[in-house]
Design an enzyme around this catalytic site. Sequence first.
Site, PDB file in Angstrom:
ATOM      1  N   TYR A 144       0.580  -1.134   0.127  1.00  0.00           N
ATOM      2  CA  TYR A 144       0.344  -0.114  -0.119  1.00  0.00           C
ATOM      3  C   TYR A 144       1.085   1.323   0.549  1.00  0.00           C
ATOM      4  O   TYR A 144       1.665   1.390   0.602  1.00  0.00           O
ATOM      5  CB  TYR A 144      -0.875   0.391   1.471  1.00  0.00           C
ATOM      6  N   ASP A 202       9.467   2.802   0.295  1.00  0.00           N
ATOM      7  CA  ASP A 202       7.718   3.560   1.321  1.00  0.00           C
ATOM      8  C   ASP A 202       8.311   3.071   2.300  1.00  0.00           C
ATOM      9  O   ASP A 202       7.541   2.311   3.063  1.00  0.00           O
ATOM     10  CB  ASP A 202       6.935   3.271   0.711  1.00  0.00           C
ATOM     11  N   LYS A 254       3.395   8.659   9.194  1.00  0.00           N
ATOM     12  CA  LYS A 254       3.227   8.136  10.709  1.00  0.00           C
ATOM     13  C   LYS A 254       4.153   9.145  11.701  1.00  0.00           C
ATOM     14  O   LYS A 254       3.949   9.770  11.648  1.00  0.00           O
ATOM     15  CB  LYS A 254       3.273   6.863  10.614  1.00  0.00           C
TER      16      LYS A 254
HETATM   17  C1  LIG Z   1      -0.236   4.175   6.137  1.00  0.00           C
HETATM   18  C2  LIG Z   1       0.976   3.982   4.644  1.00  0.00           C
HETATM   19  C3  LIG Z   1       0.688   4.947   3.568  1.00  0.00           C
HETATM   20  C4  LIG Z   1      -0.217   6.573   3.455  1.00  0.00           C
HETATM   21  O1  LIG Z   1      -0.377   7.237   4.477  1.00  0.00           O
HETATM   22  P1  LIG Z   1      -1.305   7.489   5.177  1.00  0.00           P
HETATM   23  O2  LIG Z   1      -0.590   9.246   5.689  1.00  0.00           O
HETATM   24  O3  LIG Z   1      -2.392   7.360   5.669  1.00  0.00           O
HETATM   25  O4  LIG Z   1      -1.860   8.704   3.485  1.00  0.00           O
HETATM   26  C5  LIG Z   1       1.805   4.842   2.616  1.00  0.00           C
HETATM   27  N1  LIG Z   1       2.223   3.444   3.119  1.00  0.00           N
HETATM   28  C6  LIG Z   1       3.145   3.130   3.501  1.00  0.00           C
HETATM   29  C7  LIG Z   1       3.546   1.690   3.092  1.00  0.00           C
HETATM   30  C8  LIG Z   1       1.309   2.518   4.521  1.00  0.00           C
HETATM   31  O5  LIG Z   1       1.880   2.341   5.311  1.00  0.00           O
END
Ligand SMILES: *Cc1c(COP(=O)(O)O)cnc(C)c1O
Length: 433
Positions: free
Chosen positions: A150, A245, A273
Amino acid sequence: MVSTAPLKTSKSEAIFTAAQDLMPGGVSSPVRAFKSVGGQPIVFDHVKGAYIWDVDGNQYIDYVGTWGPAICGHAHPEVLQALAAALEKGTSFGAPCQLENVLAEMVIDAVPSIEMVRFVNSGTEACMSVLRLMRAFTGRDKIIKFEGCYHGHADMFLVQAGSGVATLGLPDSPGVPKATTATTLTAPYNDLAAVKALLEENPGEIAGVILEPVVGNSGFITPDPGFLEGLRELTQQHDALLVFDEVMTGFRIAYGGAQAKFGITPDLTTLGKIIGGGLPVGAYGGRKDIMSMIAPAGPVYQAGTLSGNPLAMTAGIKTLEILKRPGTYEQLESTTKTLSDGLLAVARETGHAACGGSISAMFGLFFTEGPVHNFEDAKQSDLNKFSRFHRGMLEQGVYLAPSQYEAGFTSLAHTAADIEQTLAAARTVMATL
Ligand SMILES: *Cc1c(COP(=O)(O)O)cnc(C)c1O
């Protein structure tokens, strides 16, 4: 320690019922709605340390940690104190503020690939911006992502993680134009041969490869030995960029993220995060020659009204300061390993097929024999069993992510007693599944 009085949820239910008329599905983000585990979500009242309290007064040990940011424990007193002081000076400047330099330096010092950084407001924003930059720098349009990874909800990343549909690059969601996802190619996680084939079938067309270096968004899946190394070599051979990511893994797998843990340096990295300490933040960064293409230094446009605001910077700085103290990652590692090993042992004792593991403050448990190397493997899990496990744990005072396809998170606030109580709860629940 939390009490395990019978769960009364009448207030949660009333609030969530009302919410469903006001907001789509009653929530501001889909997975909160408990759709995949069934039952109604509980509505929180407040959080502190390793615990949450719902509006009915029930207390839970929390392993979601607001989906990652709460690695020091919820509402950490030092973070709150720093925020209170920052608040006096105003919430947003829309102009440079020195706190941006402080957090930027901390991020650059910590994360091996990052020489220069741009702050944004979410992980989604970081990933969509990094994709524009990948394309601008290479002059190529196509990217490779992995099934089950994701990268936020931007159009280009919403490609279904299912075999036939994935190959066709069909959009995952109505409203996403086919043209937008036609340039998003997918491969199974941990499958170097598939990546090699895609690079060879599209010579000179792949801008780069983006991945979660440790997966948390199809459950917890670790990279096989040689996978990250192989991606580094393949992307270099094809003049494509490698992008980690680390929105979830950054400052969680290690202070320097998964790239520090595994010793593989990508060209670009996205964060989010934890670096916002519970306030809305994202960031992307990497090699200076690439990052210098971002406006106003270069021609690639990307902007944000609230980006780098003093409150988010303050919470991020204080959170990283706490994480940087000696012994923190050793503590996280040992807490999480005790939990993860314990859950597997309980599953074995109670006769359930299960697999899982942990790295630092991230863990996972699948109800399948395993091993799980990719999303297809993860889908072999007994989802019905997970739903019943989730509900049972809730009733025992343990709050787990409401999906089999999410990693679990621990924090510096989780004590040995919390872990012990969690394992006792798991034993009680698994015996009834
Ligand atoms: C949570 C997450 C996102 C998206 O971040 P948001 O702040 O929810 O938009 C993208 N990549 C990874 C790996 C994530 O865990």
